[in-house]
Design an enzyme around this catalytic site. Structure first.
Site, short mmCIF file in Angstrom:
data_model
loop_
_atom_site.label_atom_id
_atom_site.label_comp_id
_atom_site.label_asym_id
_atom_site.label_seq_id
_atom_site.Cartn_x
_atom_site.Cartn_y
_atom_site.Cartn_z
N TRP A 199 1.02 -1.36 0.11
CA TRP A 199 0.08 -0.05 0.04
C TRP A 199 0.75 1.31 0.01
O TRP A 199 2.00 1.37 0.74
CB TRP A 199 -0.98 -0.01 1.30
CG TRP A 199 -1.65 1.27 1.35
CD1 TRP A 199 -2.74 1.77 0.78
CD2 TRP A 199 -1.17 2.45 2.23
NE1 TRP A 199 -3.02 2.75 0.98
CE2 TRP A 199 -2.14 3.59 2.09
CE3 TRP A 199 -0.35 2.68 3.04
CZ2 TRP A 199 -2.18 4.70 2.55
CZ3 TRP A 199 -0.07 3.79 3.96
CH2 TRP A 199 -1.32 5.09 3.50
N ASP A 366 -15.29 12.88 -2.08
CA ASP A 366 -14.89 11.53 -1.72
C ASP A 366 -15.51 10.92 -0.60
O ASP A 366 -16.89 11.18 -0.47
CB ASP A 366 -13.28 11.65 -1.23
CG ASP A 366 -12.43 10.33 -1.57
OD1 ASP A 366 -12.47 9.46 -0.63
OD2 ASP A 366 -11.98 10.33 -2.60
N ASP A 367 -15.06 10.07 0.18
CA ASP A 367 -15.68 9.23 1.15
C ASP A 367 -16.39 10.09 2.40
O ASP A 367 -15.88 11.19 2.66
CB ASP A 367 -14.57 8.44 2.13
CG ASP A 367 -15.01 7.47 2.89
OD1 ASP A 367 -16.35 7.04 2.71
OD2 ASP A 367 -14.28 6.50 3.13
N ARG A 443 -9.95 -2.69 7.73
CA ARG A 443 -10.42 -1.15 7.83
C ARG A 443 -12.00 -1.19 8.53
O ARG A 443 -12.78 -0.42 7.75
CB ARG A 443 -10.38 -0.44 6.45
CG ARG A 443 -10.24 0.98 6.51
CD ARG A 443 -10.76 1.61 5.39
NE ARG A 443 -10.18 3.33 5.32
CZ ARG A 443 -11.08 4.10 4.68
NH1 ARG A 443 -11.55 3.83 3.70
NH2 ARG A 443 -10.39 5.41 4.81
N LYS A 476 -15.57 7.68 -8.24
CA LYS A 476 -14.42 6.94 -8.06
C LYS A 476 -14.81 5.63 -7.45
O LYS A 476 -15.61 5.83 -6.51
CB LYS A 476 -13.76 7.88 -6.99
CG LYS A 476 -12.38 7.34 -6.31
CD LYS A 476 -11.67 8.32 -5.80
CE LYS A 476 -10.25 7.70 -5.02
NZ LYS A 476 -9.82 8.72 -4.09
N TRP A 477 -14.54 4.50 -7.85
CA TRP A 477 -15.05 3.37 -7.42
C TRP A 477 -13.88 2.71 -6.42
O TRP A 477 -12.94 2.11 -6.96
CB TRP A 477 -15.51 2.36 -8.72
CG TRP A 477 -15.81 1.03 -8.20
CD1 TRP A 477 -15.26 0.04 -7.76
CD2 TRP A 477 -17.04 0.67 -8.56
NE1 TRP A 477 -16.18 -1.14 -7.52
CE2 TRP A 477 -17.35 -0.71 -8.14
CE3 TRP A 477 -18.26 1.29 -9.41
CZ2 TRP A 477 -18.38 -1.56 -8.19
CZ3 TRP A 477 -19.52 0.66 -9.31
CH2 TRP A 477 -19.61 -0.77 -8.68
N ASP A 478 -13.87 2.86 -5.11
CA ASP A 478 -12.70 2.38 -4.39
C ASP A 478 -13.06 0.87 -3.70
O ASP A 478 -14.16 0.36 -3.80
CB ASP A 478 -13.02 3.32 -3.09
CG ASP A 478 -11.35 3.34 -2.56
OD1 ASP A 478 -10.66 2.66 -2.68
OD2 ASP A 478 -11.47 4.53 -1.65
N MET A 479 -12.01 0.22 -3.16
CA MET A 479 -12.10 -1.05 -2.64
C MET A 479 -10.86 -1.31 -1.72
O MET A 479 -9.82 -1.08 -2.02
CB MET A 479 -11.99 -2.00 -3.98
CG MET A 479 -12.44 -3.54 -3.46
SD MET A 479 -10.93 -4.40 -2.44
CE MET A 479 -9.93 -4.70 -4.00
N ASN A 480 -11.37 -1.30 -0.21
CA ASN A 480 -10.19 -0.88 0.58
C ASN A 480 -9.76 -2.18 1.48
O ASN A 480 -9.42 -1.87 2.67
CB ASN A 480 -10.53 0.16 1.35
CG ASN A 480 -10.27 1.67 0.92
OD1 ASN A 480 -9.31 1.73 0.58
ND2 ASN A 480 -11.51 2.14 0.29
N ASP A 548 -2.15 5.84 -3.01
CA ASP A 548 -2.55 6.95 -2.27
C ASP A 548 -1.43 7.76 -1.78
O ASP A 548 -1.43 8.67 -0.92
CB ASP A 548 -3.05 6.22 -0.50
CG ASP A 548 -4.43 5.92 -0.83
OD1 ASP A 548 -5.30 6.31 -1.86
OD2 ASP A 548 -4.94 5.17 -0.04
#
Ligand code: DGJ
Length: 728
Positions: A199, A366-367, A443, A476-480, A548
């Site tokens: 990361w 964003d988030d 997370r 924005k398609w996130d995956m954490n 990031d």
């Protein structure tokens, strides 16, 4: 481009732009590999790898002791029938045994390229852009058929491969291993190059000499991952950035993968790639088929740079799709590092106003805009606007941003579920889990079970509802997090090991439905930065948040490594504040801009807290990027100096007609009494003269490429400079 079958000699010769790939059917149907490399007009067998009878290498044909599958260079090797190297596939038959043998049955050459069932892949727009060879192999004892597909493209040194298995028997067959490709090289005099990371440190270039045994990279994380990218290259003896034979292999897949090279006892090298067989199996019922993902193989006889440019052009034009494929991408600002979860509609409007004043074109929220998400412990799955933060809803906010002259974009993380969410309370079995065991959180979140059609339908619906509710032009398609306790409540016991791959099929289905429903929306994928920067996702979403880590020095390595395979237009590159939130490093604003400008440009900081001078500098950066945008996003990329090799780095773009170029030079640490740095440019027209816009100096293209250009002395650490060249 052509595919020719010589019926008498039973030889297939695939010719891409400057590449040949040759196979031969030997004996009663074994498919042998004969040659892969620079284009040859005809294959007559001058380099034919001889049949060898070696000790402890059994012979399938007792009348021919010289013939052994253990020494034959092969195309899609089997397990357990006398080749002891790594197989491309392995089955388990109803009787429990695991051996099999595929032999040639028929083939078909056709124009164009068929799509892959349920999987992303490169494509053609016209039938005459490519030719496809399908070789049907059969295990008659088992009733298993495998179709090996090879496509050659017009104008590219690229050959794609995939395999489709068909169960022609009347009992179930379990696939234990079903790689997409395998190729045997007659020697192992290669270095293996791949992209490793973590990361915030994605895609660092690693090169190592091949040694006897297996060397591999893989992901078992349920995503292509930050740790290893589904890409590997073999570099011939003297190959470097600009010279020599290089073979690049890129898997169009976003889940668990394996890429390995086995150097055997006789110093041959077998490279194979595909879905990671670790914790994988697939039950093929009678009449069913299984499609492997695609591997794109690129050969270059002019080093790594040319390999990358082939990947770039192919992926930009025949992997990415949709309205945004050929359109210049907007300069965006994202509020994440400016506000994290703490924002209000007014704060967002103030940020957007400041962004509009410097010339930014798109605002990305964003988030934190949904559920009760004030931190990362809650609400994933509850895709309903948080009225405490945005009392008048998303449409109102988007319209306020639009009125300032910016379009509006929104963050989602649709594949995840928080334990603290309405969705989890309603459907606790909708996440991946195994009965009786802990549900490990990453997370503070769990992974939705995308093997279940109702979960996929839910995601399509909630994301679509939000996209319909407001003028949203970017997602924005996130995956954490990565997968743990990989099991599905919806699958029977004998299909549990299909979960990770079925998840990817579910994800691709969701992405296909949503992106086709909203063709005007620009989608950017993200996975904690660049944790799923792979060709599979690029097929649906034409750009990816690269990392990031936005520190300019770290980004030199990350962007350099990423450019090995992925076109710079696909790389989200933003200027952020200092001290950098990931490294604490303070770099000049100019350097941050000069690094980010070599990709898909944007900002990620609180513009309202900057000084007038800083805002002026940003205004100039944006103006400059707008003038260079089509060159950067659609030009040819040349790496000039590797940040992995010393304390400086350089790269450049050259326009298709070679009339324009843009060079970036970076020096990490200042050193008293340092040597003079002369940079040799690349990709220019040797017969043309170029004006350096910043200095007005005029030089020949050949001089700039062979003698080079003296770099100015840059005083201080983390410094950079850029040049524009105009062809005269
Ligand atoms: C991880 C992403 O990489 C960041 O850019 C940001 O979107 C956060 N997730 C939000 O949670």
């Amino acid at each position: 481009m052509s595919i020719v079958y010589d019926e008498q000699r039973r030889i297939f010769h695939l010719q891409a732009h400057d590449t040949s790939y040759v196979m031969e059917i030997v004996k009663d149907g074994f498919l042998a590999h004969r040659y892969y490399g620079k284009k040859i007009s005809e294959y007559t067998g001058a380099s034919r790898y001889p049949d060898f009878s070696r000790a402890f290498s059994p012979n399938p044909d007792p009348t021919d002791p010289a013939f052994s599958l253990d020494t034959l260079l092969q195309e899609y090797p089997a397990f357990g029938m006398s080749d002891f190297r790594s197989p491309a596939y392995q089955i388990q038959a109803a009787g429990g045994w695991t051996v099999s043998e595929l032999k040639y049955r028929s083939h078909r050459i056709s124009k164009g390229k068929p799509p892959l069932e349920g999987l992303p892949a490169t494509y053609v727009e016209r039938e005459d852009e490519a030719e496809t060879l399908e070789i049907e192999l059969e295990d008659a004892v088992l009733g298993l058929c495998a179709v090996l597909r090879y496509t050659v493209f017009e104008g590219f040194d690229a050959i794609t491969r995939n395999v489709q298995f068909y169960n022609l028997s009347d009992t179930a067959i379990r696939l234990q291993r079903a790689l997409s490709m395998s190729v045997d090289f007659p020697c192992a005099d290669f270095r293996m190059m791949h992209l490793e990371g973590a990361w915030a440190r994605e895609r660092h270039v690693v090169t190592r000499q091949l040694v006897p045994g297996i060397q591999s990279i893989e992901s078992r994380r349920g995503a292509s991952s930050h740790q290893h990218n589904p890409f590997v290259a073999l570099l011939g003896d003297a190959a470097d950035e600009h010279h020599g034979d290089v073979y690049g292999f890129s898997l169009v897949y976003s889940g668990n993968f394996l890429a390995q090279v086995e150097v055997d006892q006789f110093s041959t090298a077998r490279l194979s790639m595909g879905i990671n067989p670790f914790d994988f199996s697939w039950l093929l019922e009678p009449g069913e088929s299984f499609q492997t993902p695609e591997v794109v193989m690129v050969h270059s006889s002019h080093g790594l740079g040319e390999m990358s440019r082939t990947f770039h052009r192919l992926y930009r034009s025949r992997l990415m799709r949709g309205a945004w494929r050929d359109k210049p991408r907007p300069i965006l600002i994202n509020n994440w590092e400016a506000t994290y979860f703490q924002f209000t509609a007014d704060k967002i409007e103030r940020l957007a106003k400041a962004a509009a004043e410097v010339g930014i074109e798109l605002f990305v929220l964003d988030d934190g805009w949904f559920g009760k998400r004030d931190d990362d412990t809650t609400s994933l799955g509850d895709w309903f606007v948080d009225k405490t933060k945005l009392p008048n809803g998303l449409a109102d906010l988007a319209e306020r941003v639009n009125r300032l002259g910016l379009s509006f974009g929104l963050w989602f993380e649709p594949e995840m579920i928080s334990r603290d969410s309405e969705l989890y309370r309603a459907h606790p079995d909708w996440c991946l889990h195994v009965p009786g065991y802990r549900r490990s959180e990453g997370r503070n979140q769990l992974v939705l079970d995308l093997t279940r059609p109702e979960v996929c339908d839910y995601i399509v619906k909630v994301v679509s509802d939000v996209l319909c509710s407001a003028p949203i032009h970017y997602v924005k398609w996130d995956m954490n997090r990565h997968m743990t306790e990989v099991g599905s409540a919806a699958l029977p016991p004998d299909r549990q090991r299909e979960t990770a791959h079925r998840y990817m099929l579910g994800l691709y289905r969701i992405m296909e439905e949503i992106t086709s429903k909203f063709p005007h929306v620009l989608f950017e994928s993200c996975s904690g930065g660049g944790g799923r920067f792979d060709p599979g996702i690029l097929h649906f979403m034409p750009q990816t948040w690269t990392s990031d880590d936005t520190d300019a020095v770290e980004r030199l390595k990350i962007q350099y490594g990423t450019s090995m395979v992925y076109p710079p237009i696909a790389m989200g590159c933003h200027v952020s504040s200092v001290p950098n939130h990931q490294t604490g490093r303070v770099t000049p604003l100019e350097t941050r801009g000069d690094v980010a400008m070599f990709g898909n440009f944007g900002y990620e900081l609180d513009l309202t807290s900057l000084s007038a001078d800083e805002l002026d500098a940003i205004r100039l950066q944006i103006e400059k990027y707008k003038g260079l945008r089509s060159l950067v996003q659609f030009g040819n990329f040349y790496r000039l100096r590797s940040p992995f090799a010393g304390d400086d780095a350089a790269w450049m773009y050259v326009s298709e007609d070679r009339g324009e170029a843009f060079v970036g030079y970076y020096r990490v640490l200042d050193r008293p009494g340092d040597r003079v740095r002369i940079l040799r440019l690349a990709g220019l027209d040797s017969h043309r003269r170029y004006k350096i816009v910043e200095t007005g100096w005029i030089h020949g293209g050949d001089e700039l490429m062979h003698a080079g250009l003296t770099m100015p002395y840059l005083h201080g650490d983390f410094r950079s400079c850029t040049f524009r060249l105009q062809g005269l």
